[in-house]
Enzyme design. Structure first.
Site, PDB file in Angstrom:
ATOM      1  N   HIS A   1     -20.273  13.140 -16.740  1.00 15.46           N
ATOM      2  CA  HIS A   1     -20.818  13.201 -18.099  1.00 15.46           C
ATOM      3  C   HIS A   1     -22.211  13.816 -18.038  1.00 15.46           C
ATOM      4  O   HIS A   1     -22.988  13.491 -17.144  1.00 15.46           O
ATOM      5  CB  HIS A   1     -20.898  11.783 -18.684  1.00 15.46           C
TER       6      HIS A   1
ATOM      7  N   CYS B   1     -19.226  17.162 -23.114  1.00 15.06           N
ATOM      8  CA  CYS B   1     -19.715  16.379 -24.248  1.00 15.06           C
ATOM      9  C   CYS B   1     -20.609  17.280 -25.093  1.00 15.06           C
ATOM     10  O   CYS B   1     -21.726  17.601 -24.684  1.00 15.06           O
ATOM     11  CB  CYS B   1     -20.475  15.152 -23.750  1.00 15.06           C
TER      12      CYS B   1
ATOM     13  N   HIS C   1     -15.621  15.227 -25.090  1.00 12.91           N
ATOM     14  CA  HIS C   1     -16.229  14.375 -26.121  1.00 12.91           C
ATOM     15  C   HIS C   1     -16.723  15.319 -27.198  1.00 12.91           C
ATOM     16  O   HIS C   1     -17.614  16.127 -26.926  1.00 12.91           O
ATOM     17  CB  HIS C   1     -17.499  13.691 -25.587  1.00 12.91           C
TER      18      HIS C   1
ATOM     19  N   ASP D   1     -16.454  11.696 -30.666  1.00 16.26           N
ATOM     20  CA  ASP D   1     -17.525  10.907 -30.053  1.00 16.26           C
ATOM     21  C   ASP D   1     -18.186  10.071 -31.139  1.00 16.26           C
ATOM     22  O   ASP D   1     -17.607   9.849 -32.191  1.00 16.26           O
ATOM     23  CB  ASP D   1     -18.485  11.856 -29.327  1.00 16.26           C
ATOM     24  N   HIS D   2     -19.377   9.625 -30.866  1.00 13.76           N
ATOM     25  CA  HIS D   2     -20.080   8.735 -31.797  1.00 13.76           C
ATOM     26  C   HIS D   2     -19.805   9.075 -33.257  1.00 13.76           C
ATOM     27  O   HIS D   2     -19.892  10.222 -33.656  1.00 13.76           O
ATOM     28  CB  HIS D   2     -21.592   8.850 -31.582  1.00 13.76           C
TER      29      HIS D   2
ATOM     30  N   TYR E   1     -19.762   3.518 -32.318  1.00 11.95           N
ATOM     31  CA  TYR E   1     -18.393   3.195 -31.913  1.00 11.95           C
ATOM     32  C   TYR E   1     -17.619   2.340 -32.914  1.00 11.95           C
ATOM     33  O   TYR E   1     -16.817   1.501 -32.525  1.00 11.95           O
ATOM     34  CB  TYR E   1     -18.396   2.568 -30.517  1.00 11.95           C
TER      35      TYR E   1
HETATM   36  C1  DNO Z   1     -22.430   7.300 -24.828  1.00 10.83           C
HETATM   37  C2  DNO Z   1     -21.501   7.769 -23.780  1.00 10.83           C
HETATM   38  C3  DNO Z   1     -22.071   7.584 -22.395  1.00 10.83           C
HETATM   39  C4  DNO Z   1     -21.033   7.892 -21.344  1.00 10.83           C
HETATM   40  C5  DNO Z   1     -21.514   7.716 -19.932  1.00 10.83           C
HETATM   41  C6  DNO Z   1     -20.480   8.172 -18.955  1.00 10.83           C
HETATM   42  O1  DNO Z   1     -22.002   6.870 -25.854  1.00 10.83           O
HETATM   43  O2  DNO Z   1     -21.074   9.049 -24.008  1.00 10.83           O
HETATM   44  O3  DNO Z   1     -22.489   6.264 -22.271  1.00 10.83           O
HETATM   45  O4  DNO Z   1     -19.947   7.047 -21.516  1.00 10.83           O
HETATM   46  O5  DNO Z   1     -22.678   8.403 -19.712  1.00 10.83           O
HETATM   47  O6  DNO Z   1     -20.670   7.544 -17.735  1.00 10.83           O
END
Ligand code: DNO
Length: 357
Positions: free
Chosen positions: A207, A245, A272, A317-318, A331
């Site tokens: 990531h 991401c 992501h 993602d978020h 989340y």
């Molecule tokens: C945040 C996530 C990160 C991700 C870690 C992977 O919301 O995208 O916490 O899970 O960095 O290890």
């Protein structure tokens, strides 16, 4: 691609597997054993129980986010060898249970960093946000306290209270680690784990550092195309790949996201996808997924993934906090569900246009 949702596990997540199953097109979850500590071996029994729970809800475990890497591995000191052995054992156990994708990060001290967890937008939704001014104005030890009140009772990944209690000690451990040392420690780790990944066909997906620049003077390496390609060629194995991401690489407006995706063909094992809205180069918030709500061209991002033949798990993602939901910031169920359907809509359109050519 397989559309998925991140799920922290029963007892850790406000969202249920039953709810996830009802999001159109979502067939799997990305999950973890949230109560394990970095460096611990994950037992086969616990992995199997987690799989059975997910599968009995009609979903698959599409991958793990995250198996966290112990700080001794990142700093290349202390009990590094022991923790690498443990990591290999965890991968072995995951491999035996048929799990083929593992997301991890190599960020020192903090995982991702946001300065606000509930910035109010004009429509009344709240979002995670970042301003460099806020980071510059705070000492690292106060970072946790400053956001803890907005966590909605959740334990956020990388921001576990027991970890935050050791912030000073952690900074001390990294005081002699610069970008080059961190990079060398990452390569050492990857070389050691590749054999078990080859054996079970496990795709490791690093990531990116979020934001994609140094915070509090800590080293940051997974931030741009040049660095990732360097990492890919240093350990030139297809199992050494990335989590692409957009919300993390995208924090740096110099990162051309579609171009980076194309450059990483064959090495993106997990995606992501989210959008950011910039107010200045160092003041941004996590908008809704739609292109029209933020700064990124989401169609161009999905098009690039489509063009490189991306076939791994992907997740919205978020999300924003909307409709009165109370959940871990980023989340909740509702806005991520909207994101999942929007991203699938883009994909369907791209696919149909492509096939009609
Ligand atoms: C945040 C996530 C990160 C991700 C870690 C992977 O919301 O995208 O916490 O899970 O960095 O290890």
């Amino acid at each position: 691609m397989q559309m998925t949702l991140r799920w922290y596990g029963t007892g850790h997540d406000t969202v249920t597997l039953k709810q996830i199953r009802q999001i159109p097109g979502v067939t799997g979850v990305i999950t973890t054993l949230y109560d394990t500590k970095p460096g611990e071996v994950w037992s086969r029994e616990r992995i199997r129980a987690m799989k059975e729970e997910v599968e009995s809800a009609g979903l698959t475990v599409a991958g793990i986010e995250s198996v966290n890497v112990h700080d001794d591995i990142k700093t290349g000191s202390g009990d590094r060898e022991l923790y690498i052995e443990n990591y290999i054992q965890t991968l072995e156990n995951l491999g035996k249970e048929g799990i083929r994708m593992v997301c991890y990060n190599f960020m020192p001290v903090f995982d991702w960093t946001r300065t606000e967890l509930a910035r109010m937008r004009p429509d009344g939704s709240t979002v995670l946000a970042y301003t460099q001014e806020a980071v510059d104005a705070i000492v690292p030890e106060k970072m946790f306290e400053s956001i803890a009140g907005d966590m909605n009772g959740s334990v956020m990944p990388g921001w576990e209270p027991e970890r935050m209690a050791r912030v000073k000690e952690l900074f001390e451990a990294y005081k002699d680690i610069d970008d080059e040392k961190l990079f060398a420690n990452l390569i050492y780790f990857l070389e050691r784990i590749m054999p078990v990944c080859d054996k079970y066909d496990i795709n490791m997906a690093i990531h990116p550092d979020d934001p994609a620049w140094s915070v509090f003077g800590l080293p940051r390496i997974i931030i741009n195309k040049k660095n990732i390609l360097r990492m890919m060629s240093a350990v030139d194995n297809k199992h050494n790949g990335v989590t692409f991401c957009t919300g993390s690489y995208g924090t740096n407006l110099n990162n051309d996201l579609p171009d980076m995706i194309r450059a990483l063909k064959g090495r993106i094992h997990f995606a992501h996808i989210r959008n950011l809205k910039f107010h200045s180069a160092t003041n941004f918030e996590e908008s809704a997924h739609l292109s029209s709500d933020g700064t990124f061209d989401m169609h161009a991002i999905m098009r690039a993934l489509y063009d490189i033949g991306f076939d791994g798990p992907i997740r919205p993602d978020h999300g924003r906090m909307i409709w009165g939901e109370v959940a871990m910031p980023g989340y909740g169920l509702y806005d991520r569900a909207l994101g999942a359907t929007y991203l699938q809509g883009l994909w369907e359109a791209i696919d149909k246009e492509n096939k009609a050519k």
